[in-house]
Scaffold this motif. Sequence first.
Motif, PDB file in Angstrom:
ATOM      1  N   ALA A   9      11.332  -4.118  -2.701  1.00 57.27           N
ATOM      2  CA  ALA A   9      12.712  -4.611  -2.762  1.00 57.27           C
ATOM      3  C   ALA A   9      13.175  -5.098  -1.391  1.00 57.27           C
ATOM      4  CB  ALA A   9      13.632  -3.512  -3.278  1.00 57.27           C
ATOM      5  N   GLN A  10      12.760  -4.373  -0.346  1.00 57.23           N
ATOM      6  CA  GLN A  10      13.154  -4.779   1.007  1.00 57.23           C
ATOM      7  C   GLN A  10      12.481  -6.094   1.396  1.00 57.23           C
ATOM      8  OE1 GLN A  10      12.381  -1.825   4.016  1.00 57.23           O
ATOM      9  NE2 GLN A  10      13.353  -3.002   5.647  1.00 57.23           N
ATOM     10  N   VAL A  11      11.192  -6.232   1.033  1.00 58.66           N
ATOM     11  CA  VAL A  11      10.466  -7.469   1.350  1.00 58.66           C
ATOM     12  C   VAL A  11      11.119  -8.660   0.665  1.00 58.66           C
ATOM     13  CG1 VAL A  11       8.296  -8.707   0.986  1.00 58.66           C
ATOM     14  CG2 VAL A  11       8.269  -6.340   1.813  1.00 58.66           C
ATOM     15  N   PHE A  12      11.372  -8.532  -0.611  1.00 52.92           N
ATOM     16  CA  PHE A  12      11.959  -9.652  -1.351  1.00 52.92           C
ATOM     17  C   PHE A  12      13.413  -9.893  -0.935  1.00 52.92           C
ATOM     18  CE2 PHE A  12       8.719  -8.348  -4.694  1.00 52.92           C
ATOM     19  CZ  PHE A  12       7.777  -9.272  -4.223  1.00 52.92           C
ATOM     20  N   GLY A  13      14.080  -8.813  -0.506  1.00 51.80           N
ATOM     21  CA  GLY A  13      15.444  -8.963  -0.006  1.00 51.80           C
ATOM     22  C   GLY A  13      15.492  -9.800   1.271  1.00 51.80           C
ATOM     23  N   GLU A  14      14.469  -9.655   2.133  1.00 47.30           N
ATOM     24  CA  GLU A  14      14.409 -10.470   3.350  1.00 47.30           C
ATOM     25  C   GLU A  14      14.285 -11.957   3.002  1.00 47.30           C
ATOM     26  OE1 GLU A  14      14.922  -9.701   6.332  1.00 47.30           O
ATOM     27  OE2 GLU A  14      14.637  -7.531   6.487  1.00 47.30           O
ATOM     28  N   LEU A  15      13.487 -12.257   1.990  1.00 44.98           N
ATOM     29  CA  LEU A  15      13.326 -13.659   1.580  1.00 44.98           C
ATOM     30  C   LEU A  15      14.635 -14.208   1.009  1.00 44.98           C
ATOM     31  CD1 LEU A  15       9.798 -13.442  -0.095  1.00 44.98           C
ATOM     32  CD2 LEU A  15      10.356 -14.519   2.102  1.00 44.98           C
ATOM     33  N   ALA A  16      15.219 -13.433   0.102  1.00 50.83           N
ATOM     34  CA  ALA A  16      16.461 -13.898  -0.523  1.00 50.83           C
ATOM     35  C   ALA A  16      17.576 -14.054   0.501  1.00 50.83           C
ATOM     36  CB  ALA A  16      16.877 -12.920  -1.631  1.00 50.83           C
ATOM     37  N   ARG A  30       0.838  -1.199   0.000  1.00 52.89           N
ATOM     38  CA  ARG A  30       0.000   0.000   0.000  1.00 52.89           C
ATOM     39  C   ARG A  30       0.868   1.243   0.000  1.00 52.89           C
ATOM     40  NH1 ARG A  30      -2.939   3.431   3.538  1.00 52.89           N
ATOM     41  NH2 ARG A  30      -5.086   3.804   2.847  1.00 52.89           N
ATOM     42  N   ASP A  31       0.757   2.009  -1.108  1.00 54.02           N
ATOM     43  CA  ASP A  31       1.485   3.258  -1.257  1.00 54.02           C
ATOM     44  C   ASP A  31       2.987   2.997  -1.132  1.00 54.02           C
ATOM     45  OD1 ASP A  31       1.794   5.912  -1.773  1.00 54.02           O
ATOM     46  OD2 ASP A  31       0.715   6.634  -0.050  1.00 54.02           O
ATOM     47  N   SER A  32       3.739   3.978  -0.695  1.00 52.31           N
ATOM     48  CA  SER A  32       5.192   3.829  -0.594  1.00 52.31           C
ATOM     49  C   SER A  32       5.622   3.366   0.789  1.00 52.31           C
ATOM     50  CB  SER A  32       5.874   5.167  -0.909  1.00 52.31           C
ATOM     51  OG  SER A  32       5.390   6.185  -0.043  1.00 52.31           O
ATOM     52  N   SER A  33       4.633   2.997   1.628  1.00 50.47           N
ATOM     53  CA  SER A  33       4.965   2.581   2.985  1.00 50.47           C
ATOM     54  C   SER A  33       5.605   1.201   3.020  1.00 50.47           C
ATOM     55  CB  SER A  33       3.709   2.589   3.858  1.00 50.47           C
ATOM     56  OG  SER A  33       2.729   1.702   3.331  1.00 50.47           O
ATOM     57  N   ARG A  64      10.281 -11.117  10.067  1.00 48.74           N
ATOM     58  CA  ARG A  64      10.817  -9.787   9.761  1.00 48.74           C
ATOM     59  C   ARG A  64       9.902  -9.030   8.793  1.00 48.74           C
ATOM     60  NH1 ARG A  64      15.503 -12.993  10.054  1.00 48.74           N
ATOM     61  NH2 ARG A  64      15.512 -13.396   7.802  1.00 48.74           N
ATOM     62  N   ILE A  65       9.316  -9.731   7.846  1.00 49.94           N
ATOM     63  CA  ILE A  65       8.441  -9.084   6.858  1.00 49.94           C
ATOM     64  C   ILE A  65       7.167  -8.560   7.523  1.00 49.94           C
ATOM     65  CG2 ILE A  65       6.988  -9.540   4.832  1.00 49.94           C
ATOM     66  CD1 ILE A  65       9.235 -11.444   3.877  1.00 49.94           C
TER      67      ILE A  65
END
Length: 343
Positions: free
Chosen positions: A283-290, A276-279, A332-333
């Motif tokens: 990239a950070q979400v997918f970075g946590e998974l990777a 939702r929006d820029s909140s 973390r996500i």
Amino acid sequence: MAVVELRDVSKIYPATVKGGAPVVAIDNVSLEVEAGDVYGIIGYSGAGKSTLVRLVNALERSTAGQILVNGRDIAGLPERELRPVRLDIGMIFQQFNLLGSRTVARNVAYPLEVAGHSKESRTARVAEMLDFVGLADKAGAYPDQLSGGQKQRVGIARALATQPSILLADEATSALDPETTQEVLALLKRVNREFGVTIIVITHEMDVIQTLATKVAVMDRGSVIERGDVFDVFSNPQQAASASFVSTVVKGVPSAAELEVLRARHAGRIVTLAFRDSSVDQAQVFGELAGAGVAFEVIYGGINEIQGRPFGHLTLSLTAPDDAAIDAALGRIRSLTTVTEAR
């Protein structure tokens, strides 16, 4: 400042058959439309939205409540006092409502004739409006010589001829193809931006609200069930009807039936993430998974935009050597966004 305000407005039609129940078309609706708004009223067929807009210019009379236009209650005004009110309210229609026996120029001139403008002022205003809508070269044509989009442009020019401060658009794009719809919506944006005209848009099309409106009211069975800024209402709908409209342009959390299909196709753990929006930084979400060694695949959903602000849901299939890695990453996500795990 509210230029249109409805206070506890109802419209009830008598029973259509002997012994039948009265029909409640509008049920105790209150709304405020501020100057400069593009206010969308959305609902499925029979929701009462077209009846509502006809109450605003008193083409229909309300059964109860107050309808204030520029601060004046028009609900009880006699017909002779409604004429100057209506001159300040332009209206465009789904089926254009052009006079087939009149040229384009004379169609646009018609409300000016009714208002008693001189021939010279009518001629100048018609030329100005046809130039604005891009149809200066069609002044001498007749409606049956025009495309649907051109007819609606004539309708917009006619509605603006008397320089109204309010424009009502009742399903104005429903008869148009998608490309022409976008052209008409762009023109209405110009009307709002360049002339400062307040626009009330009646539609059943989510795309129209998404593209044009700044505020929205969702109607269902004669009542307003949700209202507010377009982004807030549709990025986080609280009512089923609102969520249904959002689902026409972007998929949310998969249903139980859809989950069965997804599970049959994908062996990983299935989770849905809200954006939702820029909140929320994707990239950070997918970075946590990777970073946790979790492989992921987007299997459902999508991201859309309203007025340049993104919102939507992505459903992922997650795989890792052990569930602990997935649990740690999701923990973390969850501090970044809402996580819904399929059960």
